[in-house]
Design an enzyme around this catalytic site. Structure first.
Site, PDB file in Angstrom:
ATOM      1  N   GLU A 280      33.226 -31.679  17.321  1.00 26.33           N
ATOM      2  CA  GLU A 280      32.424 -31.896  18.566  1.00 26.33           C
ATOM      3  C   GLU A 280      31.220 -32.183  17.917  1.00 26.33           C
ATOM      4  OE1 GLU A 280      32.340 -28.964  21.828  1.00 26.33           O
ATOM      5  OE2 GLU A 280      30.178 -29.371  21.907  1.00 26.33           O
TER       6      GLU A 280
ATOM      7  N   GLU B  87      33.283 -22.573  19.679  1.00 28.40           N
ATOM      8  CA  GLU B  87      31.950 -22.327  19.250  1.00 28.40           C
ATOM      9  C   GLU B  87      31.635 -20.567  19.040  1.00 28.40           C
ATOM     10  OE1 GLU B  87      28.634 -25.004  20.841  1.00 28.40           O
ATOM     11  OE2 GLU B  87      29.660 -26.499  19.825  1.00 28.40           O
TER      12      GLU B  87
HETATM   13  C1  IDC Z   1      28.215 -28.487  28.065  1.00 28.33           C
HETATM   14  C2  IDC Z   1      28.359 -29.720  28.908  1.00 28.33           C
HETATM   15  C3  IDC Z   1      27.768 -29.347  30.339  1.00 28.33           C
HETATM   16  C4  IDC Z   1      28.240 -27.951  30.858  1.00 28.33           C
HETATM   17  C5  IDC Z   1      28.070 -26.931  29.702  1.00 28.33           C
HETATM   18  C6  IDC Z   1      28.372 -25.477  30.087  1.00 28.33           C
HETATM   19  O1  IDC Z   1      28.022 -30.866  28.503  1.00 28.33           O
HETATM   20  O2  IDC Z   1      28.222 -30.049  31.206  1.00 28.33           O
HETATM   21  O3  IDC Z   1      27.574 -27.469  31.844  1.00 28.33           O
HETATM   22  O4  IDC Z   1      28.639 -27.239  28.516  1.00 28.33           O
HETATM   23  O5  IDC Z   1      29.758 -25.112  29.844  1.00 28.33           O
HETATM   24  C7  IDC Z   1      28.201 -27.296  23.253  1.00 28.33           C
HETATM   25  C8  IDC Z   1      29.599 -26.774  23.866  1.00 28.33           C
HETATM   26  C9  IDC Z   1      30.001 -27.549  24.898  1.00 28.33           C
HETATM   27  C10 IDC Z   1      28.678 -28.210  25.713  1.00 28.33           C
HETATM   28  C11 IDC Z   1      27.775 -28.974  24.706  1.00 28.33           C
HETATM   29  C12 IDC Z   1      26.642 -29.414  25.571  1.00 28.33           C
HETATM   30  O6  IDC Z   1      30.696 -26.857  22.997  1.00 28.33           O
HETATM   31  O7  IDC Z   1      30.900 -27.234  25.803  1.00 28.33           O
HETATM   32  O8  IDC Z   1      28.999 -28.643  26.867  1.00 28.33           O
HETATM   33  N1  IDC Z   1      27.719 -28.225  23.485  1.00 28.33           N
HETATM   34  O9  IDC Z   1      25.850 -28.431  25.692  1.00 28.33           O
HETATM   35  N2  IDC Z   1      27.921 -26.773  21.772  1.00 28.33           N
HETATM   36  C13 IDC Z   1      26.901 -27.408  21.684  1.00 28.33           C
HETATM   37  C14 IDC Z   1      26.622 -28.337  22.786  1.00 28.33           C
END
Ligand code: IDC
Length: 465
Positions: A386, A294
């Protein structure tokens, strides 16, 4: 990295450093090599490769590891595990006992505690590399290039067997017969946190119970990920590529950049990682490369520049793999940055056989994002690598109404997708209830959250291959 290797009559490098020690042992046994593939403050993940170096087929094998007090093995995959005191015995999982001459298989485990095995035996013979080496057989050689483990070709009607090598055809994803298809599956959580969720039982459940087509392997680069242990995470990703292949699943190798948002911050790491992974997996048909999860706070021009430096690294080894490029504004096609897919259409990445990533979180991203996907899908090959059923934090409300609208749209446009996450993280986006990965049951709905139950029901519907 620690390794043991038991040698049967051939010269094999046993260390990750530049000095390789060759140990002469009676020719009759297999080799077994132990590697730590990931470690953290309270435990580690190990992998043992068993190789038949004799000239005839063997029908079974047995590896025994002894651990020091305070360290226990909590979970293993691709082997049948039993324990007697501090000694753990691993025998074939059922399908990987027979090894043709020269063939190998591997199994993995998660240890609770930091003590490494104090002894390693294969078929009752010590494989501790500290045995006195043959004085004539010490040599120096470069670090060996890792090779893919031998896996049986997928048979029957698995997604991989049905579709083979994928390619981009116009704005669609096509199978080996040129038919446009949609792949549906799940994304891991960060491997640095949830390695224990990816084991024989859970991956079997994904392939057989969920009837999924796809496993996305989310390898964070920061937050305790790849940058802290490149060799370990590379090995962990390769292992999961093998696990997916053995079950007839496609595997997305996700270089999970997130913070910082400019992928160029990780350009050197990306080149190193993708050079290794693409060389090792070039012959496989199930690998899809996602080069930046991302991008955020960065222009499309910078993302494009990154892509045009990383893609040739993969292409040099694996000319026909599909490669997915992340997009601006957390892979929102720019929408979350007030932009749109028009900047990509006007200035596309200069490469062929590529797709563009779109991500959404259904409780946060609704009609204006759906409209943009519908518009962009007419001119750009899209892959939803995702998405969540929840808010963009990964938690909060599960919005099944919005998720259903989204998935109906993706089905109609034949856009492939992977859901965040196939894990038991304590957040509403996780498919499994917290604590599930401490157990052995992953199939069925009893272990699933609201999000997991819904995703399983969507993914289980028949594919149109
Ligand atoms: C989130 C995980 C969470 C973690 C966080 C930090 O769900 O447990 O603490 O990342 O790394 C994304 C990202 C993905 C995120 C997810 C939800 O690709 O890594 O995971 N998210 O926030 N993009 C949009 C949402």
């Amino acid at each position: 990295m620690r390794r043991w290797r038991l040698i049967a009559g051939i010269a094999v490098a046993v260390t990750a450093a530049s000095v390789a020690t060759v140990i002469a042992l009676p020719a009759s046994a297999e080799t077994a090599a132990f590697t730590v593939t990931n470690s953290w403050s309270t435990g580690y993940q190990g992998q043992v490769e068993v190789k038949n170096t004799t000239s005839s087929t063997i029908n079974t094998w047995r590896v025994q590891l002894t651990l020091p007090a305070g360290t226990t093995i909590v979970n293993s995959w691709n082997a049948t595990q039993s324990a007697s005191g501090s000694t753990y015995t691993f025998t074939p999982a059922g399908w990987n006992g027979t090894l043709a001459a020269g063939a190998s298989t591997s199994f993995g485990f998660v240890a609770n505690g930091t003590g490494r095995p104090t002894s390693c035996q294969v078929n009752g013979v010590s494989c501790d590399g500290s045995s006195t080496p043959s004085p004539t057989a010490t040599t120096t050689s470069p670090t060996p290039t890792p090779t893919a483990t031998t896996t049986p070709p997928p048979t029957g009607s698995t997604p991989l067997a049905a579709n083979g090598q994928l390619r981009v055809c116009g704005v669609k994803l096509c199978n080996q017969n040129g038919k446009a298809i949609q792949l549906r599956g799940m994304s891991t959580h960060g491997l640095q946190w949830f390695a224990k969720c990816y084991n024989t039982a859970s991956l079997n459940a994904l392939a057989q119970d969920w009837q999924a087509d796809l496993l996305r392997i989310a390898m964070y680069v920061q937050e305790g990920g790849y940058e802290t242990n490149p060799a370990g995470f590379t090995s962990q990703v390769n292992n999961l590529v093998d696990q997916a292949e053995q079950r007839g699943l496609y595997a997305i190798v996700d270089f999970h950049t997130l913070t910082p948002g400019d992928p160029n911050y990780n350009l050197a790491r990306a080149k190193t990682f993708f050079a290794e992974v693409s060389a090792r997996n070039a012959a496989k048909k199930n690998v899809i490369y996602e080069i930046a999860n991302e991008p955020n706070g960065v222009s499309w021009a910078s993302i494009k520049s990154y892509a045009e430096q990383v893609i040739p690294v993969i292409r040099a080894n694996d000319p026909d793999a599909v490669i997915i490029v992340g997009t601006r504004g957390w892979s929102s096609l720019g929408v979350s940055d007030g932009s749109s897919s028009s900047e990509i259409t006007a200035n596309p990445v200069n490469a062929s056989n590529i797709m563009y990533a779109f991500h959404f979180y259904a409780a946060s991203h609704k009609d204006n994002y759906r409209a943009e996907v519908q518009r962009a899908a007419a001119s750009l090959p899209l892959f939803v690598t995702e998405f969540g059923t929840v808010t963009a934090t990964g938690g909060g409300q599960v919005d099944l109404a919005s998720t259903g609208t989204w998935l109906d749209l993706l089905d109609r446009l034949q856009i492939s997708y992977a859901n965040w996450t196939y894990s038991d993280a304590g957040e509403s986006s996780a498919a499994f209830k917290a604590g599930t990965c401490n157990g052995t049951t992953y199939a069925g709905t009893g272990v699933l959250t609201e999000s997991g139950t819904y995703l399983r029901s969507r993914i289980r519907t028949p594919d149109n291959f």
